[in-house]
Design a protein around this motif. Sequence first.
Motif, PDB file in Angstrom:
ATOM      1  N   TYR B 154      41.620 -28.850 -13.039  1.00 15.64           N
ATOM      2  CA  TYR B 154      41.801 -28.644 -14.474  1.00 15.64           C
ATOM      3  C   TYR B 154      42.780 -27.508 -14.784  1.00 15.64           C
ATOM      4  CZ  TYR B 154      37.498 -31.127 -13.676  1.00 15.64           C
ATOM      5  OH  TYR B 154      36.582 -32.008 -13.175  1.00 15.64           O
ATOM      6  N   THR B 155      43.716 -27.250 -13.887  1.00  9.33           N
ATOM      7  CA  THR B 155      44.798 -26.285 -14.140  1.00  9.33           C
ATOM      8  C   THR B 155      46.111 -26.909 -13.677  1.00  9.33           C
ATOM      9  OG1 THR B 155      44.740 -25.287 -11.960  1.00  9.33           O
ATOM     10  CG2 THR B 155      43.259 -24.334 -13.604  1.00  9.33           C
ATOM     11  N   PRO B 156      47.262 -26.292 -14.022  1.00  4.39           N
ATOM     12  CA  PRO B 156      48.550 -26.795 -13.510  1.00  4.39           C
ATOM     13  C   PRO B 156      48.572 -26.840 -11.980  1.00  4.39           C
ATOM     14  CG  PRO B 156      48.923 -25.229 -15.259  1.00  4.39           C
ATOM     15  CD  PRO B 156      47.447 -25.217 -14.986  1.00  4.39           C
ATOM     16  N   LEU B 157      47.838 -25.945 -11.349  1.00  4.74           N
ATOM     17  CA  LEU B 157      47.782 -25.931  -9.887  1.00  4.74           C
ATOM     18  C   LEU B 157      47.218 -27.253  -9.358  1.00  4.74           C
ATOM     19  CD1 LEU B 157      48.501 -23.926  -7.677  1.00  4.74           C
ATOM     20  CD2 LEU B 157      46.115 -23.186  -7.640  1.00  4.74           C
ATOM     21  N   GLY B 158      46.223 -27.777 -10.081  1.00  6.70           N
ATOM     22  CA  GLY B 158      45.643 -29.066  -9.712  1.00  6.70           C
ATOM     23  C   GLY B 158      46.678 -30.175  -9.779  1.00  6.70           C
ATOM     24  N   VAL B 159      47.521 -30.109 -10.849  1.00  9.18           N
ATOM     25  CA  VAL B 159      48.595 -31.099 -10.980  1.00  9.18           C
ATOM     26  C   VAL B 159      49.497 -31.040  -9.745  1.00  9.18           C
ATOM     27  CG1 VAL B 159      50.586 -31.804 -12.363  1.00  9.18           C
ATOM     28  CG2 VAL B 159      48.535 -30.911 -13.487  1.00  9.18           C
ATOM     29  N   LEU B 160      49.837 -29.823  -9.351  1.00  8.61           N
ATOM     30  CA  LEU B 160      50.716 -29.632  -8.201  1.00  8.61           C
ATOM     31  C   LEU B 160      50.096 -30.241  -6.932  1.00  8.61           C
ATOM     32  CD1 LEU B 160      53.359 -28.277  -7.264  1.00  8.61           C
ATOM     33  CD2 LEU B 160      52.010 -26.265  -6.682  1.00  8.61           C
ATOM     34  N   VAL B 161      48.787 -29.971  -6.743  1.00  6.14           N
ATOM     35  CA  VAL B 161      48.096 -30.489  -5.560  1.00  6.14           C
ATOM     36  C   VAL B 161      48.171 -32.014  -5.520  1.00  6.14           C
ATOM     37  CG1 VAL B 161      45.843 -30.765  -4.464  1.00  6.14           C
ATOM     38  CG2 VAL B 161      46.549 -28.521  -5.281  1.00  6.14           C
ATOM     39  N   ALA B 162      47.907 -32.647  -6.673  1.00  5.54           N
ATOM     40  CA  ALA B 162      47.942 -34.107  -6.723  1.00  5.54           C
ATOM     41  C   ALA B 162      49.348 -34.630  -6.418  1.00  5.54           C
ATOM     42  CB  ALA B 162      47.493 -34.588  -8.096  1.00  5.54           C
ATOM     43  N   LEU B 163      50.359 -33.962  -6.965  1.00  4.88           N
ATOM     44  CA  LEU B 163      51.739 -34.423  -6.761  1.00  4.88           C
ATOM     45  C   LEU B 163      52.187 -34.234  -5.321  1.00  4.88           C
ATOM     46  CD1 LEU B 163      53.521 -33.283 -10.044  1.00  4.88           C
ATOM     47  CD2 LEU B 163      52.500 -35.481  -9.473  1.00  4.88           C
ATOM     48  N   ILE B 164      51.706 -33.161  -4.685  1.00  4.48           N
ATOM     49  CA  ILE B 164      52.020 -32.963  -3.267  1.00  4.48           C
ATOM     50  C   ILE B 164      51.405 -34.099  -2.445  1.00  4.48           C
ATOM     51  CG2 ILE B 164      51.592 -31.509  -1.240  1.00  4.48           C
ATOM     52  CD1 ILE B 164      51.737 -29.086  -3.109  1.00  4.48           C
ATOM     53  N   PHE B 165      50.154 -34.427  -2.780  1.00  5.72           N
ATOM     54  CA  PHE B 165      49.448 -35.475  -2.051  1.00  5.72           C
ATOM     55  C   PHE B 165      50.215 -36.796  -2.086  1.00  5.72           C
ATOM     56  CE2 PHE B 165      46.564 -39.116  -2.146  1.00  5.72           C
ATOM     57  CZ  PHE B 165      45.917 -38.963  -0.934  1.00  5.72           C
ATOM     58  N   ILE B 166      50.626 -37.205  -3.276  1.00  4.10           N
ATOM     59  CA  ILE B 166      51.268 -38.520  -3.356  1.00  4.10           C
ATOM     60  C   ILE B 166      52.696 -38.509  -2.819  1.00  4.10           C
ATOM     61  CG2 ILE B 166      49.843 -39.527  -5.195  1.00  4.10           C
ATOM     62  CD1 ILE B 166      52.961 -38.536  -6.503  1.00  4.10           C
TER      63      ILE B 166
END
Lengths: 366, 294
Positions: B154-166
């Motif tokens: 629920y933070t921009p960091l989470g967005v980053l993690v998801a984008l790294i994963f894909i």
Amino acid sequence: MSIEVRNINKKFGSFVALDNISLEFETGKLVALLGPSGCGKTTLLRIIAGLEQADSGDVVLDGQNSSTTHVRERQVGFVFQHYALFKHMTVFDNVAFGMRMKPRKERLPEPMISKKVHELLQLVQLDWLADRFPSQLSGGQRQRIALARALAVEPRVLLLDEPFGALDAKVRKELRRWLRKLHDELHITSIFVTHDQEEALEVADQVVLMDHGHVEQVGAPDEVYNRPATPFVYGFLGSVNAFHGRSEAGKLIIGDQHLTHEESTVQHGEDAYGFSRPHELQILPDIEDAVGVLATVVRVLSFGVNSRVELDGVGAVDGQHFEVELTPDQLEDIKQRIGLERGQFVRLLPSRLKLFSRDSAQQGIK
Amino acid sequence: MSLSSALEPVKPAYRKIAKRNYSVLPGFSLSLGYTLFYLCLIVILPISAVFIRASELSWPEFWEIVTAPRVMASYKLTFGASLAAAAINAVFGLMLAWALVRYTFPGKRVVDALIDLPFALPTAVAGIALTALYAQNGWIGQYLEGVFGIKVAYTPLGVLVALIFIGVPFVVRTVQPVLEDLETELEEAAASLGARRWQSFYYVVLPVLTPALLTGFALAFARAVGEYGSVIFIAGNMPMVSEITPLIIITKLEQFDYLGATAVAAVMLVVSFLLLLLINGLQAWTAKRTGRSR
């Protein structure tokens, strides 16, 4: 700088690439490591360079044991069969690479590097290609650039791994002569690996013949060619006519016939092979004589510098194949005296015959 | 002579034409025609529909929609996080590819297969899994937040993690074949010339890999910009903070604001296109500089 290897052993899995190799390479000599593929010559060269580690044994450079020295500290110039030029760099940058990689304290200022690169490129006669990329050069040019690059770090020894192996025959001959000339100018201790006996004999001061991880013979080109120590060396350096028989009182007995041979260590009564080069066989018309072997003429090939006569053995040497090499004049002469028709019976007499015991000879005939 | 001249008039006329344009690779006009047709149908037509639809808005209206503070914040997050994710993937993807190509280790083939998983996994599954991991009470999240005080979900960091994963597979799969083709002789040559390990990597290996690395970067970036499914679960979608542009578009659509949605989409398209063009240009430049294009 002198190079010495002592008791080098190397295995790849269960395959023995080098079996207790000890060799000395004199300062300033150009030495060829010669042998069939898989004989361990490239492995030995890579161990000397430090690109590969021996399982046991020492590499001694200039009197110093360098077995554990890293390749970048050994100060060896290595030239690869497929050039290994850096494709993304120009010829100039390739040659300058070694000088630019030095620690800042030892590094020459850029103008000095530039001057030296151009000197090296002049040495290999390719100064005009400085701004090109390797992909724009021919194979021969690439190999000369690779050599200039190796020389740029002022190596103490130059190691060349089948340097002309990837080139076509004509360029190969040219580069061979050029390498010899270059070595005469620089006098840097050099070892090159090759499987081409002509190349080794023509270029090198000294030839080391290897087979199956063993050193078979070391010597000057004329020495190994004229006095091969083992059947393998005999067979590898040229064509062989082999005569199988029994050694008796300084003669090789083959059925009813016999041959005289050079001095040898083969025991009286032992099974033996006599080896003779194609140009050391004489063709004689009188088939009644007990000296020599009998054969029929199969084919006369008269083109090129030397003519060849192919013959099939008869009687005691039935089923064997012989080859005689003659100059065109000799052939003309024999034709006039004997005829040399297809199927004609003749007597073959070796003017020189080297005797090897049966066991050791098997591998030479292969 | 007489025979050939007698035969001449019967020669079919088309032979002359065919001979002139003869090529060993036939079917040029057919394949080009098909390529263009397919490209129009599948790519250009839908994209142009976006612009045509967006052009129904007047310029001030359009400008107001696409520069609204909430939308602006989402651009920053989407493009910023995508670039950051692609950059991180470029570094670690290269390391992964290196390990897979250069070393043999038990389970290497399994690792190799795992790399492709983010391609195959439905993005929503990835999003849910990541959220479960990084949420306040998740396996990793509880320690990250409890011990280090880092909030991921629920933070921009989470967005980053998801984008790294894909984005992982893109860099690995583009670099891998190039690395496989790289002769070890080049590094041996560099070492024999006195180069240290890092020097031979930096001056000899990296320049060869750069074009492939940039391609992987561009692909990972493009994928990240368009990513929706995996992000929305972990992002929390708080306006101005962790809301990505694709979500804004969806939200607008759900409110039947079709024009607003297409306006934002048009902006995304243009920015993405410009960034990809830039990366491609960079790639062409490095290729040219390294003598590959000659």
